[in-house]
Design an enzyme around this catalytic site. Structure first.
Site, PDB file in Angstrom:
ATOM      1  N   GLU A   1       0.805  -1.210   0.000  1.00 23.99           N
ATOM      2  CA  GLU A   1       0.000   0.000   0.000  1.00 23.99           C
ATOM      3  C   GLU A   1       0.840   1.263   0.000  1.00 23.99           C
ATOM      4  O   GLU A   1       1.980   1.286   0.454  1.00 23.99           O
ATOM      5  CB  GLU A   1      -1.003  -0.002   1.148  1.00 23.99           C
ATOM      6  CG  GLU A   1      -0.422  -0.315   2.510  1.00 23.99           C
ATOM      7  CD  GLU A   1      -1.511  -0.297   3.587  1.00 23.99           C
ATOM      8  OE1 GLU A   1      -2.115  -1.346   3.816  1.00 23.99           O
ATOM      9  OE2 GLU A   1      -1.736   0.761   4.176  1.00 23.99           O
TER      10      GLU A   1
ATOM     11  N   CYS B   1       3.415   8.548   0.494  1.00 22.10           N
ATOM     12  CA  CYS B   1       4.068   7.636   1.425  1.00 22.10           C
ATOM     13  C   CYS B   1       4.207   6.284   0.723  1.00 22.10           C
ATOM     14  O   CYS B   1       3.210   5.709   0.296  1.00 22.10           O
ATOM     15  CB  CYS B   1       3.190   7.514   2.675  1.00 22.10           C
ATOM     16  SG  CYS B   1       3.764   6.273   3.836  1.00 22.10           S
TER      17      CYS B   1
ATOM     18  N   CYS C   1      -1.030   2.423   9.202  1.00 23.91           N
ATOM     19  CA  CYS C   1       0.016   1.679   8.498  1.00 23.91           C
ATOM     20  C   CYS C   1      -0.291   0.195   8.314  1.00 23.91           C
ATOM     21  O   CYS C   1      -0.432  -0.531   9.292  1.00 23.91           O
ATOM     22  CB  CYS C   1       1.319   1.798   9.268  1.00 23.91           C
ATOM     23  SG  CYS C   1       1.581   3.425   9.948  1.00 23.91           S
TER      24      CYS C   1
ATOM     25  N   CYS D   1       7.624  -6.911   6.481  1.00 19.91           N
ATOM     26  CA  CYS D   1       8.718  -6.329   7.248  1.00 19.91           C
ATOM     27  C   CYS D   1       9.148  -7.328   8.304  1.00 19.91           C
ATOM     28  O   CYS D   1       8.330  -8.099   8.805  1.00 19.91           O
ATOM     29  CB  CYS D   1       8.246  -5.032   7.916  1.00 19.91           C
ATOM     30  SG  CYS D   1       9.520  -4.168   8.872  1.00 19.91           S
TER      31      CYS D   1
ATOM     32  N   CYS E   1       2.753  -2.416  15.220  1.00 22.14           N
ATOM     33  CA  CYS E   1       2.648  -2.144  13.780  1.00 22.14           C
ATOM     34  C   CYS E   1       2.008  -3.311  13.033  1.00 22.14           C
ATOM     35  O   CYS E   1       2.348  -4.476  13.260  1.00 22.14           O
ATOM     36  CB  CYS E   1       4.040  -1.872  13.235  1.00 22.14           C
ATOM     37  SG  CYS E   1       4.070  -1.548  11.464  1.00 22.14           S
TER      38      CYS E   1
ATOM     39  N   CYS F   1       8.004  -4.624  15.139  1.00 27.06           N
ATOM     40  CA  CYS F   1       7.500  -3.637  16.118  1.00 27.06           C
ATOM     41  C   CYS F   1       6.109  -4.072  16.591  1.00 27.06           C
ATOM     42  O   CYS F   1       5.246  -4.420  15.796  1.00 27.06           O
ATOM     43  CB  CYS F   1       7.440  -2.244  15.490  1.00 27.06           C
ATOM     44  SG  CYS F   1       9.060  -1.637  15.000  1.00 27.06           S
TER      45      CYS F   1
HETATM   46  N1  SAH Z   1      10.335   0.988   9.096  1.00 26.16           N
HETATM   47  C1  SAH Z   1      10.258   2.427   9.146  1.00 26.16           C
HETATM   48  C2  SAH Z   1       8.964   2.961   8.522  1.00 26.16           C
HETATM   49  C3  SAH Z   1       7.777   2.470   9.275  1.00 26.16           C
HETATM   50  S1  SAH Z   1       6.221   3.251   9.319  1.00 26.16           S
HETATM   51  C4  SAH Z   1      10.361   2.893  10.586  1.00 26.16           C
HETATM   52  O1  SAH Z   1      10.305   2.064  11.472  1.00 26.16           O
HETATM   53  O2  SAH Z   1      10.514   4.094  10.800  1.00 26.16           O
HETATM   54  C5  SAH Z   1       6.372   4.899   9.815  1.00 26.16           C
HETATM   55  C6  SAH Z   1       6.105   5.196  11.294  1.00 26.16           C
HETATM   56  O3  SAH Z   1       4.833   4.753  11.754  1.00 26.16           O
HETATM   57  C7  SAH Z   1       7.147   4.594  12.209  1.00 26.16           C
HETATM   58  O4  SAH Z   1       7.543   5.560  13.139  1.00 26.16           O
HETATM   59  C8  SAH Z   1       6.361   3.489  12.875  1.00 26.16           C
HETATM   60  O5  SAH Z   1       6.961   3.107  14.081  1.00 26.16           O
HETATM   61  C9  SAH Z   1       5.005   4.120  13.019  1.00 26.16           C
HETATM   62  N2  SAH Z   1       3.895   3.189  13.243  1.00 26.16           N
HETATM   63  C10 SAH Z   1       3.724   1.940  12.769  1.00 26.16           C
HETATM   64  N3  SAH Z   1       2.568   1.410  13.196  1.00 26.16           N
HETATM   65  C11 SAH Z   1       1.976   2.353  13.940  1.00 26.16           C
HETATM   66  C12 SAH Z   1       0.753   2.411  14.679  1.00 26.16           C
HETATM   67  N4  SAH Z   1      -0.087   1.381  14.705  1.00 26.16           N
HETATM   68  N5  SAH Z   1       0.475   3.558  15.320  1.00 26.16           N
HETATM   69  C13 SAH Z   1       1.319   4.604  15.290  1.00 26.16           C
HETATM   70  N6  SAH Z   1       2.477   4.610  14.636  1.00 26.16           N
HETATM   71  C14 SAH Z   1       2.811   3.492  13.982  1.00 26.16           C
END
Ligand code: SAH
Length: 351
Positions: free
Chosen positions: A94, A107, A335, A114, A121, A118
């Site tokens: 996406e 974006c 995300c 991935c 996420c 995390c």
């Molecule tokens: N791998 C990269 C890009 C990830 S997405 C990274 O880790 O930075 C971009 C941002 O959204 C990151 O800061 C990630 O930690 C955050 N993110 C992912 N899932 C989320 C959620 N459910 N709520 C809030 N932020 C989230």
């Protein structure tokens, strides 16, 4: 024989390919590059200033990575457009177009899935399926610009995937999207977001790219960070900040720290205070993101009052603090959630 991904080739590589491998005149490379990266062609038949014979030759040897829209959600609140693309191997990714006063921001995803894990996420739930090529990253921006009819002025690598876990293709993408012979988006309008892979941050600093580095920090101490992000077991916050300092010395651009607020986990005024102290001596910007609840995950969004208190406390330390505006609240914009929903529905198995 596997066909060559022609969109991932830089201008110089394409020139060599056209003259050495295809045995064609050099100026053909200029025409092809322009079709791919300025006119944003999705297939070779559109390249009408090339002879039919050359188009057939290209078709036999090369491919333009497929980027087929399988779903598109448009927010009635703010015009955010969320795209679900299918790639040629059937995987789905996406990308999002967000409209701001200062321009349109896309974006993009940098990996299919991935492996960073995390805990809040959705993108990492099924692990890493495969890496994406620079061409596939470029084509997300190109297809969005074509479909929406909007000029894209900013790109953030904040979709699915960890860009620094796909280092070479991510850097290639950044160079090509800012190439003056292509879409020519200013490097100042490009952001790479990482969960903090320290060796790659040092490497990136030496690439001489004028991009913004965004660090997903999310905690002000290692213990809390380890609860949220497995990668914190490998790199301590201090190591990440040292790497950030090096990056800042090399490229001179203020670092953005992302901090997703989860209720009762990392959103206390004490945590804000500790974060402020950590960042002392930096030129910093903290982007607070009230966590988006993901159904498979247990984290809960901080309430509005805690978010504001956190912001006020942090601001005392002199940096710039913003609260990320929630875009496309009426569509599944958190995300990786659209992709998850699609995969659940279609019964697609992830590895
Ligand atoms: N791998 C990269 C890009 C990830 S997405 C990274 O880790 O930075 C971009 C941002 O959204 C990151 O800061 C990630 O930690 C955050 N993110 C992912 N899932 C989320 C959620 N459910 N709520 C809030 N932020 C989230």
């Amino acid at each position: 024989m596997e066909k060559t991904d022609i969109v991932s080739m830089t201008y110089e590589e394409l020139e060599n390919y056209v003259t050495e491998v295809l045995q064609e005149k050099r100026f053909r490379a200029k025409q092809i590059y322009e079709w791919l990266h300025v006119k944003l062609a999705g297939d070779f038949d559109q390249m009408t200033n090339l002879s039919k014979a050359l188009r057939e030759k290209l078709k036999a040897a090369c491919r333009i990575p497929e980027m087929t829209i399988v779903d598109l959600l448009v927010s009635e609140i703010d015009g955010t457009r969320k795209y679900l693309f299918q790639l040629e191997d059937g995987s789905v990714i996406e990308s999002v177009l967000m409209k701001y006063k200062h321009g349109n921001s896309v974006c993009i995803s940098s990996q299919v899935g991935c492996r960073m894990g995390c805990r809040f996420c959705a993108s990492t739930l099924g692990g890493l399926e495969r890496q994406m090529s620079a061409g596939e990253m470029l084509r997300q921006v190109y297809e969005i610009q074509k479909e929406s009819g909007e000029r894209v002025s900013n790109v953030v690598m904040m979709g699915t995937g960890e860009p620094l876990d796909n280092y070479d293709q991510a850097v290639r993408f950044l160079r090509m999207i800012s190439d003056e012979k292509g879409l020519n988006i200013s490097q100042r309008n490009l952001t790479l977001s990482t969960c903090g892979l320290v060796p790659q941050i040092y490497r990136l600093a030496d690439e001489k790219l004028a991009i913004t580095l965004a660090i997903s920090l999310h905690a002000s101490n290692d213990e809390t960070r380890r609860e949220m992000m497995p990668v914190a077991k490998t790199y301590a916050i201090q190591e990440i900040l040292d790497a950030c300092r090096y990056h800042y010395e090399k490229n001179g651009r203020r670092i953005t720290f992302e901090y997703s607020l989860a209720r009762g986990v990392n959103d206390s005024p004490q945590a804000a205070d500790a974060l402020g102290r950590l960042l002392e001596g930096f030129m910093w910007h903290v982007n607070l993101i009230p966590i988006n609840p993901v159904k498979e995950r247990s984290f809960v969004q901080s309430d509005g009052e805690s978010v504001v208190k956190f912001k006020n406390m942090l601001e005392k330390y002199g940096g710039n603090v913003t609260i990320r505006r929630e875009m496309g609240r009426d569509i599944q914009a958190a995300c990786g959630q659209l992709r998850r929903r699609y995969m659940d529905k279609s019964g697609k198995k992830e590895v």
